[in-house]
Scaffold this motif. Structure first.
Motif, PDB file in Angstrom:
ATOM      1  N   LEU A  21       0.827  -1.210   0.000  1.00 52.27           N
ATOM      2  CA  LEU A  21       0.000   0.000   0.000  1.00 52.27           C
ATOM      3  C   LEU A  21       0.863   1.263   0.000  1.00 52.27           C
ATOM      4  N   LEU A  22       1.942   1.261   0.761  1.00 54.65           N
ATOM      5  CA  LEU A  22       2.845   2.408   0.777  1.00 54.65           C
ATOM      6  C   LEU A  22       3.530   2.564  -0.581  1.00 54.65           C
ATOM      7  N   LEU A  23       3.890   1.450  -1.194  1.00 59.49           N
ATOM      8  CA  LEU A  23       4.511   1.501  -2.517  1.00 59.49           C
ATOM      9  C   LEU A  23       3.560   2.128  -3.538  1.00 59.49           C
ATOM     10  N   PHE A  24       2.316   1.674  -3.526  1.00 62.08           N
ATOM     11  CA  PHE A  24       1.318   2.239  -4.447  1.00 62.08           C
ATOM     12  C   PHE A  24       1.095   3.719  -4.163  1.00 62.08           C
ATOM     13  N   ALA A  25       1.023   4.088  -2.892  1.00 64.78           N
ATOM     14  CA  ALA A  25       0.804   5.490  -2.528  1.00 64.78           C
ATOM     15  C   ALA A  25       1.935   6.381  -3.041  1.00 64.78           C
ATOM     16  N   LEU A  26       3.159   5.914  -2.910  1.00 64.21           N
ATOM     17  CA  LEU A  26       4.314   6.689  -3.375  1.00 64.21           C
ATOM     18  C   LEU A  26       4.319   6.796  -4.897  1.00 64.21           C
ATOM     19  N   ILE A 179      15.076  -3.743  -8.158  1.00 67.64           N
ATOM     20  CA  ILE A 179      16.266  -4.256  -7.481  1.00 67.64           C
ATOM     21  C   ILE A 179      16.195  -4.015  -5.978  1.00 67.64           C
ATOM     22  N   MET A 180      15.700  -2.834  -5.572  1.00 67.26           N
ATOM     23  CA  MET A 180      15.805  -2.407  -4.177  1.00 67.26           C
ATOM     24  C   MET A 180      14.606  -2.771  -3.303  1.00 67.26           C
ATOM     25  N   VAL A 181      13.423  -2.757  -3.858  1.00 70.91           N
ATOM     26  CA  VAL A 181      12.219  -2.946  -3.036  1.00 70.91           C
ATOM     27  C   VAL A 181      12.024  -4.433  -2.711  1.00 70.91           C
ATOM     28  N   PRO A 182      11.881  -4.792  -1.447  1.00 70.53           N
ATOM     29  CA  PRO A 182      11.730  -6.193  -1.035  1.00 70.53           C
ATOM     30  C   PRO A 182      10.299  -6.704  -1.185  1.00 70.53           C
ATOM     31  N   LEU A 183       9.771  -6.559  -2.403  1.00 68.89           N
ATOM     32  CA  LEU A 183       8.424  -7.038  -2.706  1.00 68.89           C
ATOM     33  C   LEU A 183       8.456  -7.786  -4.035  1.00 68.89           C
ATOM     34  N   PRO A 184       7.471  -8.643  -4.306  1.00 72.04           N
ATOM     35  CA  PRO A 184       7.440  -9.362  -5.584  1.00 72.04           C
ATOM     36  C   PRO A 184       7.449  -8.395  -6.775  1.00 72.04           C
ATOM     37  N   ALA A 185       8.084  -8.795  -7.855  1.00 73.43           N
ATOM     38  CA  ALA A 185       8.231  -7.937  -9.036  1.00 73.43           C
ATOM     39  C   ALA A 185       6.882  -7.506  -9.604  1.00 73.43           C
ATOM     40  N   ILE A 187       4.107  -6.859  -8.112  1.00 72.36           N
ATOM     41  CA  ILE A 187       3.522  -5.769  -7.326  1.00 72.36           C
ATOM     42  C   ILE A 187       4.183  -4.443  -7.686  1.00 72.36           C
ATOM     43  N   ILE A 188       5.495  -4.458  -7.839  1.00 69.59           N
ATOM     44  CA  ILE A 188       6.234  -3.241  -8.199  1.00 69.59           C
ATOM     45  C   ILE A 188       5.831  -2.761  -9.585  1.00 69.59           C
ATOM     46  N   ILE A 189       5.681  -3.694 -10.524  1.00 66.76           N
ATOM     47  CA  ILE A 189       5.273  -3.331 -11.884  1.00 66.76           C
ATOM     48  C   ILE A 189       3.858  -2.766 -11.888  1.00 66.76           C
ATOM     49  N   MET A 190       2.958  -3.371 -11.105  1.00 64.17           N
ATOM     50  CA  MET A 190       1.592  -2.859 -11.026  1.00 64.17           C
ATOM     51  C   MET A 190       1.560  -1.463 -10.416  1.00 64.17           C
ATOM     52  N   ALA A 191       2.384  -1.216  -9.417  1.00 63.06           N
ATOM     53  CA  ALA A 191       2.452   0.111  -8.804  1.00 63.06           C
ATOM     54  C   ALA A 191       2.996   1.131  -9.799  1.00 63.06           C
ATOM     55  N   PHE A 192       4.004   0.723 -10.557  1.00 62.89           N
ATOM     56  CA  PHE A 192       4.566   1.579 -11.611  1.00 62.89           C
ATOM     57  C   PHE A 192       3.500   1.928 -12.647  1.00 62.89           C
TER      58      PHE A 192
END
Length: 314
Positions: A21-26, A179-185, A187-192
């Motif tokens: 949730l914090l990743l998505f918010a940022l 590379i840096m965020v300790p979450l599944p790829a 989730i990071i792509i969806m947030a992006f």
């Protein structure tokens, strides 16, 4: 706006963000910042109106490249084609759309357009994702055929620049977080992608509500390619302001609620549009020419939806 865009990405890239949730918010905050950079910084800079200093305009224009698009391609699309041929089918590249979208009564209508007022928001959200992937390459190729990028080796150099800037953008906006965020790829792509969806929605509705509404005209050239109206009158008839009394909205979207003044004076910084609007509206009234304005942004948005429905039916 630059801080709103970059600071969340910097925080993400430190690796301290461990909650989705914090990743998505940022990322979403960065998306609003990206829209702000597009509307309030690079837009003026590429028009040459951010500063009296050409060098300042040149380098601030590169903020377009920093958010994943390309300033050279956008200059042709927006400054040349949109501002010269506003609301003219096949001339204005802002209303030239894929077959499933129809922004002009002169464009070919398909049965699917009856529902475009419902599904268009998805494609508005996807618009900047298209921008950061293939759109710049496709448009650069088309503009080459139209006579732009005509100097020896210019087109090849431009393609290399487009590719280089996009690699830089992806490296800090997506690869570094992966590379840096300790979450599944995924989730990071969806947030992006959510960041770009927010940016696409913001930019699309700000620009489209000024032109694709029932009150504006969609002129067509005669057999010799000539538009009957004077250029100034054409701009007044094909462009609308909205929410002229909202100083906050005007700051937020880089003065683009005063689109009439922007189209008449694109080389003047948007901070002057409010005062200019008083002069333009009085002059338009004096000469009995259109001066279109909606009292609120919601009224403009409602008009845009109404126009999308009309374009889907006839």
């Amino acid at each position: 706006m630059l801080s709103a865009f970059f600071v969340p990405l910097i925080i993400i890239s430190t690796g301290i963000v461990a909650h989705p949730l914090l990743l998505f918010a940022l990322y979403i905050t960065s998306g609003f910042g990206m829209a702000g950079v597009g509307m309030g910084v690079m837009h003026d800079a590429i028009h040459g109106s951010y500063s009296k200093n050409r060098t300042v305009n040149k380098y601030l224009g590169y903020t377009m490249n920093l958010i994943g698009a390309n300033s050279s391609v956008w200059r042709i699309q927006h400054n040349v084609l949109h501002h010269t041929y506003t609301n003219i089918d096949e001339g204005d590249d802002d209303i030239n759309a894929p077959f499933f979208l129809r922004f002009s009564p002169h464009a070919k209508r398909y049965w699917i357009h009856r529902f475009q007022y419902l599904y268009i928001w998805l494609f508005y959200g996807l618009s900047t994702i298209s921008w950061i992937t293939m759109k710049d390459f496709v448009r650069a190729s088309r503009y080459k055929k139209m006579g732009f990028f005509s100097k020896d080796g210019e087109f090849r150099r431009e393609l290399l620049k487009i590719g280089g800037w996009k690699l830089l953008y992806y490296s800090y906006a997506l690869v570094l977080p992966l590379i840096m965020v300790p979450l599944p790829a995924w989730i990071i792509i969806m947030a992006f992608l959510s960041m770009h969806f927010v940016t696409g929605i913001c930019i699309s509705i700000v620009f489209q509500t000024a032109h694709v509404i029932p009150d504006t005209t969609f002129s067509q050239p005669d057999e010799e390619g000539v538009i009957a109206k004077d250029w100034t009158v054409h701009q007044l008839a094909s462009t609308s302001n909205y929410a002229p009394k909202s100083r906050f909205l005007s700051w937020l979207i880089g003065g683009l609620n005063f689109q009439v003044e922007h189209h008449l004076f694109p080389n003047i910084c948007h901070v002057h549009y409010r005062k200019l609007s008083r002069i333009v509206s009085k002059t338009a009234e004096e000469y009995n020419v259109p001066y279109l304005v909606k009292k609120t942004f919601l009224a403009a948005l409602s008009g845009h939806v109404k126009m999308l429905r009309q374009l889907g039916r006839a």
